[in-house]
Design a protein around this motif. Structure first.
Motif, PDB file in Angstrom:
ATOM      1  N   THR A   1       0.829  -1.211   0.000  1.00 20.82           N
ATOM      2  CA  THR A   1       0.000   0.000   0.000  1.00 20.82           C
ATOM      3  C   THR A   1       0.860   1.257   0.000  1.00 20.82           C
ATOM      4  O   THR A   1       0.349   2.350  -0.232  1.00 20.82           O
ATOM      5  CB  THR A   1      -0.917   0.039   1.235  1.00 20.82           C
ATOM      6  OG1 THR A   1      -0.113  -0.054   2.425  1.00 20.82           O
ATOM      7  CG2 THR A   1      -1.903  -1.120   1.217  1.00 20.82           C
TER       8      THR A   1
ATOM      9  N   SER B   1      -7.483  -2.277  -0.644  1.00 24.07           N
ATOM     10  CA  SER B   1      -6.210  -1.603  -0.922  1.00 24.07           C
ATOM     11  C   SER B   1      -5.036  -2.550  -0.738  1.00 24.07           C
ATOM     12  O   SER B   1      -4.011  -2.416  -1.404  1.00 24.07           O
ATOM     13  CB  SER B   1      -6.045  -0.390  -0.004  1.00 24.07           C
ATOM     14  OG  SER B   1      -7.018   0.588  -0.277  1.00 24.07           O
TER      15      SER B   1
ATOM     16  N   PRO C   1      -3.516   0.270   5.824  1.00 23.24           N
ATOM     17  CA  PRO C   1      -4.850  -0.087   5.341  1.00 23.24           C
ATOM     18  C   PRO C   1      -5.966   0.398   6.255  1.00 23.24           C
ATOM     19  O   PRO C   1      -7.042   0.786   5.786  1.00 23.24           O
ATOM     20  CB  PRO C   1      -4.793  -1.618   5.274  1.00 23.24           C
ATOM     21  CG  PRO C   1      -3.358  -1.911   4.997  1.00 23.24           C
ATOM     22  CD  PRO C   1      -2.594  -0.885   5.785  1.00 23.24           C
TER      23      PRO C   1
END
Length: 606
Positions: A311, A328, A319
């Protein structure tokens, strides 16, 4: 002002065709810069250096303007003469030092645009100027200031902004000079008599500058809006992630928890948690994560301990902070997990959410964060977790899952892993990083890796491994999340600043960086059964690169079920419609049920 008069007199004494050629040269050069703003840094420096000098010459001659008050005078306004000197000096400087960094070159032009814009706005208040000239000067000056500020705000992609804006300015000024030379609105020589001040020029000649200025301001406002949208979308880290004064020394202890509702599926309860874990040096640290359980039922839920995919490496990229906290990180099947009557525990890892450097693709602290999230979640009131645990991980998380399986018995013996599902795992790190230049968008992951390794390991430096022109962009990429719009803009710049798309100046498999990547290959000491899923069409983590990892696991006696899904790419491998998904659930249910595994190492293709 004698120098200014001589410069202007000399330029006006030139034949009209010469002045037209000068203007046309500005148009052509500006067009080249606009069309190729991501050309190699050295070439762009030469183009901009030449453009700066040409801009200075045109500025001394009037900047493409022909104010009636100026037509009747031999005087060159002080501000215009000053900017002419500044532009020419900057151009000479850029040509003299073509090895300028991205930041230096962008600041040179960006500051020049701001100074020129401010002086242009100030000149709009001169009483000798006509109304149309005042409006044009004010609007063009405002546009220049906006563009200059945008350039300074975007330290990594500013070169694209500056190049396009500067090139467009060259085109506008060059066209106006060509127009005046062809139409004869300027005197052909200093001997020509000035036009009568009471004879207004044609309507187009009067308002062409104003129209161009309005268009320039519209473009500036549009660029500002685009800039705001690109800079937006970055999550804000709140106080939840701050460690308290008294942090337990023991890893895997719950510090705090609070209800979480964003993107949580129906029929589920969720919390975000802050807990203790261990960093690379073995010191106590704090990490965050998410816990999701079915809302109804007797509890004693088996746990899917999730290690998410990439991410970002910045603090705000956790997240649990992102707009899509599960997808994500490539978790697309959370509703199905809850429907199965399973709990879901997901670490953010160290440095995502909590204020420390994220150990991207560094195995031990990633594994301890996964294990400690599972231990801390067991202390959560209302979660009612059972004893069964299977670790899932994809990409970055797939490598973390393998590391978790290797370290679990020694680090967290009370967490008895029933299985490890490593899906397209980032395991063969030297091969992965070496392959990134061949992957569209691979520079993002390369930037994350080299930045994180340089921040954590003293013997790895970005200066040694990153191309000089790309270092600023690497640092900016590392400050953004993968899902932020500005990340894509940075990649465009990064790809354009070199004649090839490579991020690194040195072979990543050699030297200190190569050694550190090699030592973060997951050990083969995994006692739990392993489901190793791989997409056959994965262009980021290719199937062939997994062979050394599989060979090592099988040679060590690990139980590995290797499955290749021929038509699946990197992320599609774990999407809800993937043929992997039902098999993953079936395999996990068998592990929770305690069913024995078959042969030590098997391979199959689907």
């Amino acid at each position: 002002m004698a120098v200014g008069r001589r410069i202007r007199a000399w330029f006006r004494s030139l034949p009209r065709w010469v002045r037209a050629v000068v203007g046309l040269a500005a148009v052509v050069l500006g067009a080249v810069i606009v069309v190729r703003p991501t050309t190699a840094l050295g070439v762009l420096a030469i183009l901009i250096g030449a453009g700066l000098i040409l801009t200075g010459i045109l500025e001394a001659a009037g900047g493409g303007e022909r104010d009636r008050a100026e037509q009747s005078s031999e005087r060159t306004p002080r501000w215009r003469l000053l900017m002419a000197v500044v532009w020419i000096a900057l151009g000479v400087g850029v040509l003299a030092w073509p090895g300028l960094t991205v930041r230096a070159l962008a600041w040179v032009v960006g500051i020049g645009l701001i100074v020129n814009g401010v002086l242009s706005v100030v000149s709009a208040f001169r009483a000798s100027r006509t109304a149309d000239a005042r409006v044009a000067a004010a609007l063009l000056g405002t546009a220049g200031v906006v563009f200059g500020l945008l350039a300074l705000l975007w330290a990594d992609i500013t070169l694209i902004i500056v190049a396009v804006v500067f090139g467009a300015r060259l085109i506008v000024v060059g066209l106006l000079e060509v127009w005046h030379a062809v139409r004869g609105t300027a005197r052909a020589s200093t001997a020509d008599a000035p036009p009568p001040t009471d004879a207004p020029p044609p309507m187009f000649a009067r308002w062409a500058r104003t129209i161009a200025a309005v268009l320039a301001l519209v473009v500036a406002v549009g660029a500002g809006a685009v800039s705001a949208s690109l800079r937006g979308g970055s999550p804000v880290v709140d106080e939840f992630y701050a460690a308290p004064r008294d942090v337990p020394d023991e890893p895997g202890r719950l510090i705090r928890a609070e209800p979480f509702t964003r993107q949580v599926p129906d029929g589920a309860l969720a919390w975000r948690i802050l807990y203790t874990t261990t960093d690379l040096s073995g010191e106590a640290a704090v990490a965050s994560g998410l816990v999701v359980v079915p809302a109804e039922g007797a509890g004693d839920w088996p746990v899917v301990d999730w290690a998410h995919g990439t991410t970002g490496v910045a603090q705000q990229c956790a997240p649990s902070l992102l707009a899509e906290p599960f997808e994500s990180g490539a978790m697309f099947v959370l509703p199905q997990i809850v429907e199965q009557g399973w709990a879901f525990v997901a670490t953010d890892y160290l440095g995502l959410g909590t204020p420390t450097q994220h150990p991207y693709l560094i195995g031990p602290p990633s594994a301890t964060a996964v294990l400690d999230a599972r231990r801390a979640a067991a202390e959560l009131d209302g979660a009612r977790l059972g004893e069964r645990t299977v670790v899932w991980g994809h990409s970055q998380g797939g490598g973390a899952a393998l590391w978790t399986g290797a370290l679990a018995a020694e680090y967290a013996p009370e967490v008895e892993l029933d299985g490890v599902a490593a899906l397209a795992p980032a395991a063969n790190l030297p091969a992965l990083v070496d392959h990134l230049p061949d992957v569209t968008g691979g520079s993002i992951f390369g930037a994350f890796a080299v930045f994180a390794y340089a921040a954590i390991y003293d013997d790895v430096t970005t200066r040694e491994y990153v191309r000089p022109g790309a270092e600023v962009t690497v640092r900016r990429l590392a400050s953004r999340c993968l899902s932020e719009p500005g990340t894509a803009a940075s990649v465009l710049t990064l790809l354009g600043l070199a004649e090839d798309p490579e991020l690194l100046a040195e072979d990543p498999t050699t030297g200190a960086f190569g050694a550190r990547l090699a030592e973060n290959i997951p050990p083969a000491t995994i006692s739990a059964p392993v489901l190793f899923g791989q997409g056959g069409a994965d262009g980021l983590i290719v199937a062939d690169a997994q062979e050394p990892i599989l060979d090592a696991l099988c040679a060590a006696g690990a139980s590995v079920d290797f499955r290749v899904y021929a038509d699946r790419g990197h992320v599609p491998l774990v999407e809800a419609d993937s043929p992997l998904v039902p098999q993953l659930f079936e395999w996990t249910a068998a592990r929770f049920a305690g069913e024995p595994v078959g042969e030590a190492c098997t391979r199959a293709e689907f």
